[in-house]
Design a protein around this motif. Structure first.
Motif, PDB file in Angstrom:
ATOM      1  N   GLU A 161       0.975  -1.148   0.441  1.00 29.32           N
ATOM      2  CA  GLU A 161      -0.519   0.086  -0.398  1.00 29.32           C
ATOM      3  C   GLU A 161       1.152   1.495  -0.061  1.00 29.32           C
ATOM      4  OE1 GLU A 161      -3.658  -0.836   2.815  1.00 29.32           O
ATOM      5  OE2 GLU A 161      -3.237   1.767   3.135  1.00 29.32           O
ATOM      6  N   ALA A 162       1.604   1.168   0.776  1.00 29.52           N
ATOM      7  CA  ALA A 162       2.992   2.349   1.030  1.00 29.52           C
ATOM      8  C   ALA A 162       3.821   2.866  -0.544  1.00 29.52           C
ATOM      9  CB  ALA A 162       3.757   1.652   2.032  1.00 29.52           C
ATOM     10  N   ILE A 163       4.011   1.520  -1.191  1.00 30.83           N
ATOM     11  CA  ILE A 163       4.862   1.577  -2.093  1.00 30.83           C
ATOM     12  C   ILE A 163       4.153   2.166  -3.643  1.00 30.83           C
ATOM     13  CG2 ILE A 163       6.203  -0.242  -4.206  1.00 30.83           C
ATOM     14  CD1 ILE A 163       7.389  -1.050  -2.146  1.00 30.83           C
ATOM     15  N   ASP A 164       2.784   1.734  -3.569  1.00 24.75           N
ATOM     16  CA  ASP A 164       1.844   2.603  -4.382  1.00 24.75           C
ATOM     17  C   ASP A 164       1.610   3.703  -3.740  1.00 24.75           C
ATOM     18  OD1 ASP A 164       1.433  -0.342  -5.747  1.00 24.75           O
ATOM     19  OD2 ASP A 164      -0.673  -0.395  -5.070  1.00 24.75           O
ATOM     20  N   ARG A 165       1.562   4.047  -3.012  1.00 27.02           N
ATOM     21  CA  ARG A 165       1.560   5.942  -2.705  1.00 27.02           C
ATOM     22  C   ARG A 165       2.536   6.590  -3.039  1.00 27.02           C
ATOM     23  NH1 ARG A 165      -2.453   7.376   1.069  1.00 27.02           N
ATOM     24  NH2 ARG A 165      -3.234   4.565   1.646  1.00 27.02           N
ATOM     25  N   ILE A 166       4.394   5.839  -3.093  1.00 30.08           N
ATOM     26  CA  ILE A 166       5.359   6.380  -3.255  1.00 30.08           C
ATOM     27  C   ILE A 166       5.093   6.826  -4.752  1.00 30.08           C
ATOM     28  CG2 ILE A 166       8.064   6.090  -3.016  1.00 30.08           C
ATOM     29  CD1 ILE A 166       7.077   4.749  -0.377  1.00 30.08           C
ATOM     30  N   ARG A 167       4.935   5.095  -5.819  1.00 31.28           N
ATOM     31  CA  ARG A 167       4.829   5.324  -6.798  1.00 31.28           C
ATOM     32  C   ARG A 167       3.956   6.623  -7.341  1.00 31.28           C
ATOM     33  NH1 ARG A 167       7.179   2.358 -10.615  1.00 31.28           N
ATOM     34  NH2 ARG A 167       7.736   0.202  -9.417  1.00 31.28           N
ATOM     35  N   ASP A 168       3.796   7.102  -6.553  1.00 31.26           N
ATOM     36  CA  ASP A 168       2.509   7.929  -7.600  1.00 31.26           C
ATOM     37  C   ASP A 168       3.262   9.677  -7.543  1.00 31.26           C
ATOM     38  OD1 ASP A 168       0.609   6.930  -7.462  1.00 31.26           O
ATOM     39  OD2 ASP A 168      -0.643   7.602  -5.715  1.00 31.26           O
ATOM     40  N   THR A 169       3.900   9.499  -6.152  1.00 25.92           N
ATOM     41  CA  THR A 169       4.942  10.337  -6.494  1.00 25.92           C
ATOM     42  C   THR A 169       6.369  10.395  -7.027  1.00 25.92           C
ATOM     43  OG1 THR A 169       4.084  11.087  -4.086  1.00 25.92           O
ATOM     44  CG2 THR A 169       6.569  11.811  -4.554  1.00 25.92           C
ATOM     45  N   ALA A 170       6.589   8.908  -6.793  1.00 29.80           N
ATOM     46  CA  ALA A 170       7.930   9.348  -7.335  1.00 29.80           C
ATOM     47  C   ALA A 170       7.917   9.541  -9.136  1.00 29.80           C
ATOM     48  CB  ALA A 170       8.511   7.525  -7.779  1.00 29.80           C
ATOM     49  N   SER A 171       7.033   8.547  -9.526  1.00 29.07           N
ATOM     50  CA  SER A 171       6.385   9.393 -11.266  1.00 29.07           C
ATOM     51  C   SER A 171       5.854  10.894 -11.545  1.00 29.07           C
ATOM     52  CB  SER A 171       5.165   8.153 -11.326  1.00 29.07           C
ATOM     53  OG  SER A 171       4.480   8.845 -12.646  1.00 29.07           O
ATOM     54  N   SER A 172       5.495  11.008 -10.378  1.00 29.58           N
ATOM     55  CA  SER A 172       5.012  12.675 -11.052  1.00 29.58           C
ATOM     56  C   SER A 172       6.427  13.508 -10.578  1.00 29.58           C
ATOM     57  CB  SER A 172       4.036  13.385  -9.775  1.00 29.58           C
ATOM     58  OG  SER A 172       2.915  12.565  -9.744  1.00 29.58           O
ATOM     59  N   HIS A 173       7.167  13.477  -9.766  1.00 27.64           N
ATOM     60  CA  HIS A 173       8.456  14.247  -9.711  1.00 27.64           C
ATOM     61  C   HIS A 173       9.996  13.675 -10.785  1.00 27.64           C
ATOM     62  CE1 HIS A 173       7.136  16.940  -6.343  1.00 27.64           C
ATOM     63  NE2 HIS A 173       6.153  16.209  -6.626  1.00 27.64           N
ATOM     64  N   ASP A 174       9.307  12.509 -11.371  1.00 22.19           N
ATOM     65  CA  ASP A 174      10.690  12.099 -11.779  1.00 22.19           C
ATOM     66  C   ASP A 174      12.112  11.397 -11.162  1.00 22.19           C
ATOM     67  OD1 ASP A 174       9.439  12.211 -14.358  1.00 22.19           O
ATOM     68  OD2 ASP A 174      10.540  13.653 -15.340  1.00 22.19           O
ATOM     69  N   ARG A 175      11.191  10.392  -9.786  1.00 20.58           N
ATOM     70  CA  ARG A 175      12.808  10.489  -8.581  1.00 20.58           C
ATOM     71  C   ARG A 175      12.532   8.574  -8.206  1.00 20.58           C
ATOM     72  NH1 ARG A 175      10.439  14.273  -4.364  1.00 20.58           N
ATOM     73  NH2 ARG A 175      11.724  16.480  -4.920  1.00 20.58           N
ATOM     74  N   THR A 176      13.502   9.006  -8.360  1.00 16.28           N
ATOM     75  CA  THR A 176      14.132   7.224  -7.989  1.00 16.28           C
ATOM     76  C   THR A 176      13.584   7.581  -6.539  1.00 16.28           C
ATOM     77  OG1 THR A 176      15.848   7.085  -9.167  1.00 16.28           O
ATOM     78  CG2 THR A 176      15.906   5.497  -7.634  1.00 16.28           C
ATOM     79  N   PHE A 177      13.031   6.310  -6.161  1.00 20.29           N
ATOM     80  CA  PHE A 177      12.791   5.910  -4.422  1.00 20.29           C
ATOM     81  C   PHE A 177      13.280   5.041  -3.982  1.00 20.29           C
ATOM     82  CE2 PHE A 177       9.438   9.237  -4.295  1.00 20.29           C
ATOM     83  CZ  PHE A 177       9.973   9.952  -2.903  1.00 20.29           C
ATOM     84  N   LEU A 178      14.046   5.045  -2.881  1.00 24.29           N
ATOM     85  CA  LEU A 178      14.906   3.441  -2.137  1.00 24.29           C
ATOM     86  C   LEU A 178      12.969   3.212  -0.812  1.00 24.29           C
ATOM     87  CD1 LEU A 178      18.302   4.245  -1.338  1.00 24.29           C
ATOM     88  CD2 LEU A 178      17.571   2.481  -3.456  1.00 24.29           C
ATOM     89  N   VAL A 179      12.500   2.011  -1.215  1.00 25.94           N
ATOM     90  CA  VAL A 179      11.897   1.952   0.459  1.00 25.94           C
ATOM     91  C   VAL A 179      12.171   0.925   0.852  1.00 25.94           C
ATOM     92  CG1 VAL A 179       9.580   0.955   0.227  1.00 25.94           C
ATOM     93  CG2 VAL A 179      10.079   2.242  -1.544  1.00 25.94           C
ATOM     94  N   GLU A 180      12.485   1.271   2.075  1.00 29.28           N
ATOM     95  CA  GLU A 180      13.593  -0.875   2.399  1.00 29.28           C
ATOM     96  C   GLU A 180      12.088  -1.083   3.558  1.00 29.28           C
ATOM     97  OE1 GLU A 180      16.686   1.047   5.197  1.00 29.28           O
ATOM     98  OE2 GLU A 180      16.157   0.202   6.881  1.00 29.28           O
ATOM     99  N   VAL A 181      12.405  -1.945   3.249  1.00 37.28           N
ATOM    100  CA  VAL A 181      10.982  -2.759   4.581  1.00 37.28           C
ATOM    101  C   VAL A 181      12.020  -3.631   5.317  1.00 37.28           C
ATOM    102  CG1 VAL A 181       9.603  -2.759   2.803  1.00 37.28           C
ATOM    103  CG2 VAL A 181      11.451  -4.288   2.401  1.00 37.28           C
TER     104      VAL A 181
END
Ligand code: ADP
Length: 333
Positions: A161-181
């Motif tokens: 659920e968190a990743i799906d949200r982060i992907r929205d922002t990553a995509s809007s801002h053309d960013r790379t995100f490291l998501v630590e689980v």
């Protein structure tokens, strides 16, 4: 569909105990409920031992009726509370624990926890001849000889659920995100989350990846028109792994944001999958205990309930699926 083993009760216990130990996991309550209700239906009383082995040594026990476990199947955490108990590493302390259990009239014990809790349970049984059955409850799914553990599915769902949200922002801002689980020494959560979340790459303790490798993956994506990337990172043994990776990526010309999901993955409402798993394993633990089995874990193997001796579980490293890892990589390229 999971099936409860058909067992002829050989020993008629009149009273058993149940405790949760080590890290909590969503679904532990559903397991406690199943232990209590299954035992009562089959003529056995249950005492809930509070705060794991610590509560056992402090004689913190409460009788549990069928109604005591009403309305908990949907709740995360553990009604009985949990703890880590240093004193239990001592043989003399485990002897005292067995004496307390006997003094309270308990004839068997169900321990819901992970590898550490099973080690304590195994020693308690071996040294004092006190019957114990383990139920695998840990979000990490890192217990050998069982395909699944209580809490894993919920933790993965929370992270997705968190990743799906982060992907929205990553995509809007053309960013790379490291998501630590979560996952100190195992990458089961990271692999499942990475696969389900369509991560560009997955970093787990079982597979070394150089910064150069990760940069190449990001660059390959960029060449194919990708403007954002999600990299799932299992936390590993040393805190701060994703922050260190972000710094190294940045130095290599690949700036990345970090999001650490941390303890958000431990709590919350258990998924239907975890509730059913916990119900089946909790009931099976009592069924095996009443049939005279001991010093073993109830687990799932090929969709069937299996009883596995602690000696084949404890300290045995469960391997992540290399095929799944390879497939996740292929599907994200
Ligand atoms: P988990 O059960 O989730 O793996 P831990 O490793 O923290 O969690 O273990 C939970 C508890 O089990 C410990 O605090 C301790 O009381 C008991 N335990 C763990 N390892 C041992 C051991 N080697 N000997 C005796 N008891 C142990």
């Amino acid at each position: 569909m999971l099936k409860i083993p058909t067992i002829q009760a050989r020993k008629k216990y009149s009273s058993i105990g149940v405790l949760t130990s080590g890290g909590d996991a969503p679904g532990m309550n559903a397991a406690i409920r199943a232990v209590v209700r299954y035992a009562i239906v089959h003529g056995c009383q249950v005492h809930g031992i509070l705060r794991g082995y610590s509560g056992l040594l402090d004689e913190q026990m409460i009788p549990l009726e069928a109604t005591s476990v009403a309305n908990i199947i949907q709740r995360g955490g553990t009604l009985l509370k949990t703890d880590r108990c240093e004193a239990f590493f001592k043989k003399s302390t485990r002897k005292k624990a067995a004496e307390i259990l006997r003094k309270k009239g308990l004839e068997g014990l169900v321990v819901i926890g992970g590898d550490g809790s099973f080690t304590g349970a195994h020693l308690l049984e071996k040294e004092n001849d006190f019957p114990v059955i383990g139920v695998p409850g840990t979000i990490d799914n890192d217990i050998a000889q069982t395909d699944d553990t209580i809490g894993f599915d919920t933790a993965v769902s929370t992270a997705i659920e968190a990743i799906d949200r982060i992907r929205d922002t990553a995509s809007s801002h053309d960013r790379t995100f490291l998501v630590e689980v979560m996952g100190r020494s195992s990458g089961f959560i990271a692999l499942q989350v990475g696969m389900a979340g369509g991560a560009e790459t997955i970093i787990i303790p079982e597979r070394k990846q150089s910064i150069q490798n990760i940069c190449e993956t990001i660059d390959r994506g960029i060449r194919r028109g990708k403007t954002s990337s999600i990299i799932v990172v299992a936390e590993g043994q040393k805190p701060g792994l994703s922050a260190r990776l972000a710094q190294e990526l940045s130095q290599s010309g690949h700036p990345a944001k970090v999001c650490i999901l941390g303890h958000t993955q431990r709590g919350g409402t258990p998924t239907a999958h975890d509730r059913v798993l916990a119900s089946v394993l909790g009931a099976s633990a009592v069924a095996y205990l009443m049939a005279g089995k001991s010093s073993a874990m109830v687990g799932i193997q090929n969709s069937q309930v299996a009883l596995v001796p602690f000696s084949k579980v404890i300290g045995v490293k469960k391997q992540v699926s290399q095929d799944l890892l390879q497939l996740a990589q292929e599907l994200s390229s």
